[in-house]
Scaffold this motif. Structure first.
Motif, PDB file in Angstrom:
ATOM      1  N   THR A  99       2.075   1.936  -8.000  1.00 28.37           N
ATOM      2  CA  THR A  99       1.144   3.249  -8.450  1.00 28.37           C
ATOM      3  C   THR A  99       2.489   4.066  -9.135  1.00 28.37           C
ATOM      4  O   THR A  99       2.148   4.144 -10.121  1.00 28.37           O
TER       5      THR A  99
ATOM      6  N   GLY B  77       1.221  -0.757   0.036  1.00 29.47           N
ATOM      7  CA  GLY B  77      -0.194  -0.391   0.214  1.00 29.47           C
ATOM      8  C   GLY B  77       0.539   1.406   0.107  1.00 29.47           C
ATOM      9  O   GLY B  77       0.083   2.008  -0.061  1.00 29.47           O
TER      10      GLY B  77
ATOM     11  N   LYS C 176       4.064   1.169  -4.364  1.00 27.34           N
ATOM     12  CA  LYS C 176       5.206   1.113  -5.608  1.00 27.34           C
ATOM     13  C   LYS C 176       4.266   0.455  -6.141  1.00 27.34           C
ATOM     14  O   LYS C 176       5.237   1.089  -7.892  1.00 27.34           O
TER      15      LYS C 176
HETATM   16  N1  ADP Z   1      -6.643   2.783  -9.041  1.00 28.55           N
HETATM   17  C1  ADP Z   1      -6.993   3.121  -7.352  1.00 28.55           C
HETATM   18  N2  ADP Z   1      -7.657   3.405  -7.060  1.00 28.55           N
HETATM   19  C2  ADP Z   1      -8.296   4.038  -5.325  1.00 28.55           C
HETATM   20  N3  ADP Z   1      -7.305   3.956  -5.106  1.00 28.55           N
HETATM   21  C3  ADP Z   1      -6.025   2.950  -5.061  1.00 28.55           C
HETATM   22  C4  ADP Z   1      -5.754   2.702  -6.694  1.00 28.55           C
HETATM   23  N4  ADP Z   1      -5.079   2.126  -7.365  1.00 28.55           N
HETATM   24  C5  ADP Z   1      -4.414   2.459  -5.681  1.00 28.55           C
HETATM   25  N5  ADP Z   1      -4.381   2.478  -5.027  1.00 28.55           N
HETATM   26  C6  ADP Z   1      -4.608   2.774  -3.609  1.00 28.55           C
HETATM   27  O1  ADP Z   1      -3.423   3.682  -3.295  1.00 28.55           O
HETATM   28  C7  ADP Z   1      -2.184   3.078  -2.416  1.00 28.55           C
HETATM   29  C8  ADP Z   1      -1.369   2.553  -3.485  1.00 28.55           C
HETATM   30  O2  ADP Z   1      -1.228   1.287  -4.220  1.00 28.55           O
HETATM   31  P1  ADP Z   1      -0.328   0.802  -4.917  1.00 28.55           P
HETATM   32  O3  ADP Z   1       0.400   1.934  -5.839  1.00 28.55           O
HETATM   33  O4  ADP Z   1      -1.009  -0.676  -5.025  1.00 28.55           O
HETATM   34  O5  ADP Z   1       1.045  -0.095  -4.022  1.00 28.55           O
HETATM   35  P2  ADP Z   1       1.832  -1.609  -3.158  1.00 28.55           P
HETATM   36  O6  ADP Z   1       2.187  -1.388  -4.707  1.00 28.55           O
HETATM   37  O7  ADP Z   1       2.915  -0.243  -2.664  1.00 28.55           O
HETATM   38  O8  ADP Z   1       1.501  -2.388  -2.402  1.00 28.55           O
HETATM   39  C9  ADP Z   1      -3.061   2.072  -1.554  1.00 28.55           C
HETATM   40  O9  ADP Z   1      -3.648   2.189  -0.692  1.00 28.55           O
HETATM   41  C10 ADP Z   1      -4.303   1.689  -2.356  1.00 28.55           C
HETATM   42  O10 ADP Z   1      -5.520   1.030  -1.990  1.00 28.55           O
END
Ligand code: ADP
Ligand code: MG
Length: 226
Positions: free
Chosen positions: A58, A53, A56
Motif C-alpha cells: 500500500t 498485511g 508495505k
Molecule cells: N484494495 C484493498 N481493499 C481493501 N483492503 C486492502 C486493499 N489492499 C490492501 N488491503 C488491506 O490492507 C492491509 C495492508 O495490505 P498490503 O499493503 O498489501 O500489506 P503488505 O504488502 O505489507 O503485505 C491488509 O490488511 C490488506 O488486506
C-alpha cells in the motif's frame, strides 16, 4: 509538466508525512497505514520491513502515485503528488519512477533484450538504440550471455535481473521495489539483491525496497519498520 518545474536539487527526492490509509468503512474498515513519515534522498537506499498485511505494498503504491492516501501528503522532488493532474502523475511515473515487483511481469514472447528495450521504444527511441542500451544494462546485471533468451528460458533469479534492468534502463530518479527477491531461494535472493543495490548506487537514484529478509534489509542505508 515541464522538467524544470519538478527538479528540486536542494530538497529530498521523496517525502511522506502522516500518510494514513484506510480501506473500506464501518465494520469492514481496515487501517493499512497509520501515519507514515519518511524522507528519501537521491542515492539513498531504504528497506521497508514488516509482517504480511503491514501495509508495505500500500505504501509503495502511494509513493508511486498509483493510489491516494486517506490523509497525509507525499512530495516527489518537492511537488505534492495529490495536486498534480492525472496526466502529470502519469508523466512523473513514466519518466522518474521505476517499478520492480515480486513477479517479473516480463513479456513472454519477447527476449530479455527486447523486454528491457521496450520502455525506451515506448518513449520513442529507435529499436536499434533501445536494443543497444538494453544490452548495456543487461551486461551490468550480469546477463550479457542471455540477451536472446525469452523469460521461459531464464531462471527465476535471471528473470528478476531482467526486471531490474528494465526498471533502470530509463534512468529513473527513484526505484520502488516490492519484494523483488521474494520468490527466490535465499542464495539467489541475496545475489539479486546485491545487483539491485549496486546498480542503484551506481545510477545514484533513490531506492525503496520491500523485503521480508532482515539480512537483505540491513544492506540498505536505512530501514523503515511498518
Ligand atoms: N484494495 C484493498 N481493499 C481493501 N483492503 C486492502 C486493499 N489492499 C490492501 N488491503 C488491506 O490492507 C492491509 C495492508 O495490505 P498490503 O499493503 O498489501 O500489506 P503488505 O504488502 O505489507 O503485505 C491488509 O490488511 C490488506 O488486506
Ligand atoms: Mg505486499
Amino acid at each position: 509538466m515541464s522538467k524544470q518545474a519538478v527538479i528540486d536539487a536542494t530538497g529530498p527526492l521523496l517525502r511522506a508525512q502522516g500518510v494514513r490509509m484506510v480501506y473500506g468503512d464501518g465494520q469492514g474498515e481496515v487501517v493499512a497505514l497509520q501515519g507514515v513519515d519518511l524522507t528519501l534522498s537521491l542515492g539513498e537506499t531504504m528497506a521497508v520491513v514488516g509482517a504480511s498485511g503491514a501495509g508495505k505494498s500500500t505504501l509503495l503504491h502511494i509513493l508511486g502515485g498509483l493510489d491516494f492516501p486517506t490523509s497525509g501528503e507525499v512530495w516527489f522532488e518537492g511537488r505534492t503528488l495529490a495536486r498534480m493532474s492525472d496526466k502529470e502523475r502519469t508523466t512523473l511515473r513514466n519518466e522518474r519512477i521505476g517499478f520492480v515487483y515480486q513477479f517479473h511481469h516480463l513479456l513472454p514472447e519477447f527476449t530479455a533484450q527486447e523486454n528491457v528495450a521496450m520502455p525506451l521504444v515506448i518513449r520513442r527511441m529507435s529499436w536499434a538504440s533501445a536494443l543497444e542500451a538494453a544490452a548495456q544494462m543487461l551486461d551490468k546485471v550480469g546477463l550479457s550471455q542471455r540477451l536472446s533468451h525469452t523469460p521461459a528460458m531464464l531462471s527465476g533469479g535471471e528473470r528478476q535481473r531482467v526486471a531490474i534492468a528494465r526498471a533502470l534502463v530509463t534512468q529513473p530518479h527513484c526505484l520502488l521495489a516490492d519484494e523483488p527477491t521474494g520468490n527466490l531461494d535465499r542464495d539467489t535472493a541475496a545475489r539479486v539483491f546485491d545487483v539491485l543495490i549496486e546498480r542503484v548506487r551506481e545510477s545514484k537514484c533513490g531506492l525503496i525496497v520491500v523485503t521480508h529478509d532482515p539480512l537483505l534489509a540491513a544492506r540498505c542505508d536505512r530501514q523503515l519498520q511498518l
